[in-house]
Design a protein around this motif. Structure first.
Motif, mmCIF file in Angstrom:
data_model
loop_
_atom_site.group_PDB
_atom_site.id
_atom_site.type_symbol
_atom_site.label_atom_id
_atom_site.label_comp_id
_atom_site.label_asym_id
_atom_site.label_seq_id
_atom_site.Cartn_x
_atom_site.Cartn_y
_atom_site.Cartn_z
ATOM 1 N N GLY A 1 48.265 -44.929 -14.560
ATOM 2 C CA GLY A 1 48.147 -45.611 -13.265
ATOM 3 C C GLY A 1 49.376 -45.495 -12.385
ATOM 4 N N ARG A 2 50.119 -44.381 -12.535
ATOM 5 C CA ARG A 2 51.238 -44.172 -11.606
ATOM 6 C C ARG A 2 50.773 -43.156 -10.576
ATOM 7 N NH1 ARG A 2 56.315 -46.361 -13.584
ATOM 8 N NH2 ARG A 2 57.631 -44.906 -12.474
ATOM 9 N N SER A 3 50.693 -43.628 -9.335
ATOM 10 C CA SER A 3 50.066 -42.767 -8.331
ATOM 11 C C SER A 3 51.084 -41.812 -7.711
ATOM 12 C CB SER A 3 49.413 -43.643 -7.262
ATOM 13 O OG SER A 3 50.314 -44.662 -6.888
ATOM 14 N N GLY B 1 63.424 -54.928 -11.170
ATOM 15 C CA GLY B 1 62.103 -55.505 -10.844
ATOM 16 C C GLY B 1 61.104 -55.332 -11.946
ATOM 17 N N GLY B 2 59.907 -55.011 -11.563
ATOM 18 C CA GLY B 2 59.392 -54.515 -10.297
ATOM 19 C C GLY B 2 60.087 -53.236 -9.801
ATOM 20 N N THR B 3 59.874 -53.017 -8.530
ATOM 21 C CA THR B 3 60.389 -51.813 -7.892
ATOM 22 C C THR B 3 61.100 -52.190 -6.586
ATOM 23 O OG1 THR B 3 58.492 -50.634 -8.832
ATOM 24 C CG2 THR B 3 59.723 -49.491 -7.122
ATOM 25 N N PRO B 4 62.435 -52.302 -6.627
ATOM 26 C CA PRO B 4 63.174 -52.710 -5.430
ATOM 27 C C PRO B 4 62.905 -51.837 -4.213
ATOM 28 C CG PRO B 4 64.589 -52.805 -7.343
ATOM 29 C CD PRO B 4 63.299 -52.206 -7.805
ATOM 30 N N GLY C 1 63.224 -46.563 -9.224
ATOM 31 C CA GLY C 1 61.974 -46.601 -9.987
ATOM 32 C C GLY C 1 60.959 -45.565 -9.593
ATOM 33 N N ARG C 2 59.913 -46.013 -8.958
ATOM 34 C CA ARG C 2 58.784 -45.112 -8.692
ATOM 35 C C ARG C 2 59.041 -44.182 -7.509
ATOM 36 N NH1 ARG C 2 53.381 -47.593 -10.226
ATOM 37 N NH2 ARG C 2 52.642 -46.513 -8.359
ATOM 38 N N PRO C 3 58.838 -42.882 -7.738
ATOM 39 C CA PRO C 3 59.059 -41.907 -6.662
ATOM 40 C C PRO C 3 58.185 -42.172 -5.450
ATOM 41 C CG PRO C 3 58.614 -40.814 -8.750
ATOM 42 C CD PRO C 3 58.424 -42.264 -8.994
ATOM 43 N N PHE D 1 57.882 -56.626 -6.793
ATOM 44 C CA PHE D 1 56.729 -55.935 -6.199
ATOM 45 C C PHE D 1 56.667 -54.498 -6.714
ATOM 46 C CE2 PHE D 1 58.125 -59.058 -3.020
ATOM 47 C CZ PHE D 1 56.938 -59.750 -2.808
ATOM 48 N N CYS D 2 55.441 -53.974 -6.834
ATOM 49 C CA CYS D 2 55.256 -52.576 -7.232
ATOM 50 C C CYS D 2 54.134 -51.970 -6.414
ATOM 51 C CB CYS D 2 54.859 -52.494 -8.710
ATOM 52 S SG CYS D 2 56.204 -52.951 -9.785
ATOM 53 N N PRO D 3 54.162 -50.630 -6.278
ATOM 54 C CA PRO D 3 53.081 -50.006 -5.509
ATOM 55 C C PRO D 3 51.711 -50.202 -6.179
ATOM 56 C CG PRO D 3 54.641 -48.354 -6.341
ATOM 57 C CD PRO D 3 55.179 -49.671 -6.719
ATOM 58 N N THR D 4 51.658 -49.926 -7.499
ATOM 59 C CA THR D 4 50.454 -50.242 -8.290
ATOM 60 C C THR D 4 50.982 -50.704 -9.638
ATOM 61 O OG1 THR D 4 50.390 -48.004 -9.194
ATOM 62 C CG2 THR D 4 48.961 -48.447 -7.287
ATOM 63 N N ARG D 5 50.090 -51.244 -10.461
ATOM 64 C CA ARG D 5 50.569 -51.747 -11.745
ATOM 65 C C ARG D 5 50.316 -50.708 -12.841
ATOM 66 N NH1 ARG D 5 52.339 -56.438 -13.772
ATOM 67 N NH2 ARG D 5 51.618 -57.090 -15.806
ATOM 68 N N CYS D 6 51.366 -50.281 -13.533
ATOM 69 C CA CYS D 6 51.213 -49.306 -14.612
ATOM 70 C C CYS D 6 50.535 -50.020 -15.803
ATOM 71 C CB CYS D 6 52.564 -48.756 -15.028
ATOM 72 S SG CYS D 6 53.524 -48.165 -13.614
ATOM 73 N N VAL D 7 49.694 -49.295 -16.514
ATOM 74 C CA VAL D 7 48.835 -49.976 -17.496
ATOM 75 C C VAL D 7 49.595 -50.668 -18.630
ATOM 76 C CG1 VAL D 7 46.795 -48.548 -17.117
ATOM 77 C CG2 VAL D 7 48.440 -47.872 -18.873
ATOM 78 N N TYR D 8 50.779 -50.167 -18.950
ATOM 79 C CA TYR D 8 51.510 -50.691 -20.111
ATOM 80 C C TYR D 8 52.423 -51.855 -19.745
ATOM 81 C CZ TYR D 8 54.679 -47.651 -17.646
ATOM 82 O OH TYR D 8 55.400 -47.072 -16.643
ATOM 83 N N CYS D 9 52.557 -52.141 -18.441
ATOM 84 C CA CYS D 9 53.669 -52.989 -18.002
ATOM 85 C C CYS D 9 53.337 -54.475 -17.964
ATOM 86 C CB CYS D 9 54.121 -52.549 -16.618
ATOM 87 S SG CYS D 9 55.689 -53.312 -16.157
ATOM 88 N N SER D 10 54.336 -55.273 -18.324
ATOM 89 C CA SER D 10 54.163 -56.728 -18.227
ATOM 90 C C SER D 10 55.326 -57.354 -17.474
ATOM 91 C CB SER D 10 54.060 -57.329 -19.623
ATOM 92 O OG SER D 10 55.307 -57.199 -20.263
ATOM 93 N N PHE D 11 56.102 -56.512 -16.814
ATOM 94 C CA PHE D 11 57.222 -57.043 -16.026
ATOM 95 C C PHE D 11 56.682 -57.733 -14.771
ATOM 96 C CE2 PHE D 11 59.432 -53.957 -18.604
ATOM 97 C CZ PHE D 11 60.618 -54.604 -18.868
ATOM 98 N N PRO D 12 57.521 -58.555 -14.093
ATOM 99 C CA PRO D 12 57.040 -59.149 -12.852
ATOM 100 C C PRO D 12 56.759 -58.027 -11.855
ATOM 101 C CG PRO D 12 59.210 -60.012 -13.461
ATOM 102 C CD PRO D 12 58.890 -58.906 -14.403
ATOM 103 N N SER D 13 55.521 -57.659 -11.692
ATOM 104 C CA SER D 13 55.200 -56.498 -10.866
ATOM 105 C C SER D 13 53.915 -56.767 -10.096
ATOM 106 C CB SER D 13 55.040 -55.260 -11.748
ATOM 107 O OG SER D 13 54.165 -55.523 -12.824
ATOM 108 N N ASN D 14 54.068 -57.425 -8.966
ATOM 109 C CA ASN D 14 52.907 -57.762 -8.143
ATOM 110 C C ASN D 14 52.628 -56.609 -7.199
ATOM 111 O OD1 ASN D 14 52.875 -60.796 -8.917
ATOM 112 N ND2 ASN D 14 54.984 -60.321 -8.411
HETATM 113 S S1 SF4 Z 1 56.595 -49.815 -14.908
HETATM 114 FE FE1 SF4 Z 1 57.655 -50.224 -13.018
HETATM 115 S S2 SF4 Z 1 56.225 -49.635 -11.356
HETATM 116 FE FE2 SF4 Z 1 55.055 -49.796 -13.212
HETATM 117 S S3 SF4 Z 1 54.233 -51.876 -13.093
HETATM 118 FE FE3 SF4 Z 1 56.116 -51.945 -14.378
HETATM 119 S S4 SF4 Z 1 57.739 -52.455 -12.993
HETATM 120 FE FE4 SF4 Z 1 55.981 -51.800 -11.737
#
Ligand code: SF4
Ligand SMILES: C[S@@+](CC[C@H](N)C(=O)[O-])C[C@H]1O[C@@H](n2cnc3c(N)ncnc32)[C@H](O)[C@@H]1O
Length: 487
Positions: A302-304, A230-233, A265-267, A176-189
């Motif tokens: 897209g990192r808020s 993750g994602g963002t634990p 991960g994300r602050p 899970f992530c707070p929002t999806r960063c534009v470059y990312c393709s990891f499992p990040s719902n």
């Molecule tokens: S970079 Fe991190 S926070 Fe951003 S979408 Fe990917 S896993 Fe999620």
């Protein structure tokens, strides 16, 4: 458009990957009729020698021709195939460098783990000089990359040699992530869309933890490192983090682990309470990832969160006693210049993390960035090289040494990702995952277990499903697949 005609072999995949280092404008053909722009590669095996010839025609004129050969004396069929591919790639590479005059510092290496070759050569007791010669002549690598791969392999060896069949690593995925960063393709719902499944996900994950815990006990394996990623634990709240980590301690024997990482991960997901939970549970290493310390880029990707949030989280973690903090950054983010990268590194230097992971932007197929690629201004190759140089300089100034590296497909400039750390703060999990000398049992949606059979020089992968809903429904099957592989 270059037409490419392969004669007496069909190594299209390998040749294609090599061509992509120079151009995307090529096309495989099955004859040599159209010599507008035609590259021909031919292979022959005779008298224990494999010979590869490459010809390049432009407007019906033969512009370049090159021949490379290597001995295959005493090699079995598998090794002959491997050597043949190397000779083919080398002869094509030499012709391509004449056509394009590009700087391709990794030579013919297109794989993601260049240090593996150095380890193989060190295993054969080759000297530094011999390794330099092989990497330069056989693989066409540039001196700077040879030294980098050599230095890293030497740091890694202290952690991975001699390989111990009895030890394993454990990975837990929180997709899970707070929002999806534009470059990312990891499992990040995103939490907004999928947050309602967090509770069910955690229950399923704990079921897998119990199942795999029993399996690992049966196998009598010792856990060396644990990594929650993750994602963002830290999208889990304090209570959920508590439950998750407690269940790991309850179901696995973690008394002898050398390292326990949680990617914070994300602050915008980090709070003092969550950090306290991690500290209470003896998490030894956390990651607080800026990606960039430039406000405008954070918005663009897209990192808020703000730069200030990163600094505050870092200081908060320090105040709570975390003495092993990693930071991830990416070079080549949209609209970033070398000066902006320098600003990021200057600000990170002030925080002085124990490790810094420098990624080179990769254009991932499943990312928003790839979908709307025309809307983004991406860095040019020479700027990428400058950014890498700046990051190396700063890492050195911060007292950080390169300790692991890998490459990805579709990276800008086909360069590399490097993990730097202070001495004694190398992440063992990162090294093990790259060098593939240790099995990794990976739990959760999208997690890929890797079972290493050292004696047979064989690796088997056991992937979990990526989709969270499917994972929740099929968790028993995920446990069973692992049991079937190892029992
Ligand atoms: S970079 Fe991190 S926070 Fe951003 S979408 Fe990917 S896993 Fe999620
Ligand atoms: C799996 S992500 C998890 C990190 C965490 N969720 C965060 O965003 O801080 C691990 C790291 O991979 C890097 N990364 C992700 N996508 C990338 C891409 N397309 N190109 C280069 N690096 C990337 C980022 O630096 C990121 O911190």
């Amino acid at each position: 458009m270059i037409n490419v005609f392969l004669k007496n072999h069909d190594y299209k995949y390998e040749v294609g990957e090599l061509l992509k280092l120079f151009t995307s404008q090529f096309n495989f053909v099955d004859n040599d009729l159209n010599k507008g722009k035609l590259l021909i590669n031919d292979i022959s095996i005779e008298n224990d020698l494999v010979t590869s010839k490459t010809y390049f025609y432009e407007n019906n004129n033969l512009k370049f021709t090159l021949e490379e050969r290597d001995t295959i004396e005493g090699l079995d069929e598998k090794k002959i195939k491997k050597e043949s591919k190397i000779v083919i790639k080398r002869s094509i590479f030499k012709v391509l460098t004449k056509i394009y005059k590009s700087y391709v510092p990794w030579g013919i290496l297109t794989g993601i783990r260049p240090t593996k070759i150095v380890h193989e050569l060190l295993d054969e007791n080759k000297s530094k000089k011999e390794i330099d010669n092989i990497l330069n002549n056989k693989y066409q690598m540039d001196e700077s990359k040879i030294n980098l791969a050599y230095d890293i392999a030497n740091v890694e060896r202290k952690f991975i040699y001699p390989p111990d069949k009895n030890k394993i690593a454990l990975y837990v995925s929180i997709p899970f992530c707070p929002t999806r960063c534009v470059y990312c393709s990891f499992p990040s719902n995103t939490i907004k869309q999928w947050g309602h499944l967090k509770g069910d996900y955690l229950n399923a994950l704990i079921k897998e933890i119990k199942g795999v815990g029993t399996l690992v006990k049966k196998l009598n394996k010792e856990i060396e490192s644990v990594y929650i990623g993750g994602g963002t634990p830290t999208t889990l709240d304090e209570k959920e983090l508590n439950i998750l980590i407690d269940s790991l301690y309850e179901n696995f024997d973690l008394t002898n682990i050398k390292e326990f990482t949680v990617e914070a991960g994300r602050p915008d997901t980090i709070t003092k309470e969550k950090l306290k939970v991690l500290k209470d549970k003896n998490i030894s290493r956390i990651s607080i990832n800026p990606q960039t310390m430039n406000e405008s880029t954070l918005l663009e990707i897209g990192r808020s969160h703000k730069v200030e949030d990163i600094v505050n989280c870092f200081n908060m973690a320090r105040a709570l006693g975390f003495d092993n903090i990693n930071m991830d950054i990416i070079l080549g983010l949209p609209k970033e210049t070398p000066n902006m990268v320098e600003n990021t590194l200057k600000q990170i230097s002030k925080l002085s993390p124990e490790s810094l992971t420098v990624h080179t932007m990769a254009i991932k197929r499943a990312s928003k960035l790839k979908e709307n690629i025309q809307e983004y201004e991406l860095s040019q190759y020479m700027d990428m090289v400058k950014m890498i140089d700046i990051s190396m300089d700063y890492a050195q100034k911060m007292g950080l040494n390169p300790y692991y590296m890998y490459r990805q497909k579709h990276m800008l400039g086909n360069l590399e990702n490097i993990g730097y750390s202070k001495k004694g703060f190398e992440c063992i999990y990162n090294i093990q995952i790259m060098e593939e000398k240790q099995s990794i049992f990976a739990l959760g949606a999208g997690a890929n277990s890797k079972i290493v059979y050292l004696d047979e020089n064989r690796i088997e992968r056991v992937p979990n499903v990526k989709n969270i809903e499917h994972y929740i429904k099929r968790v028993d099957e995920m446990i069973k697949k692992k049991e079937e592989e190892v029992l």
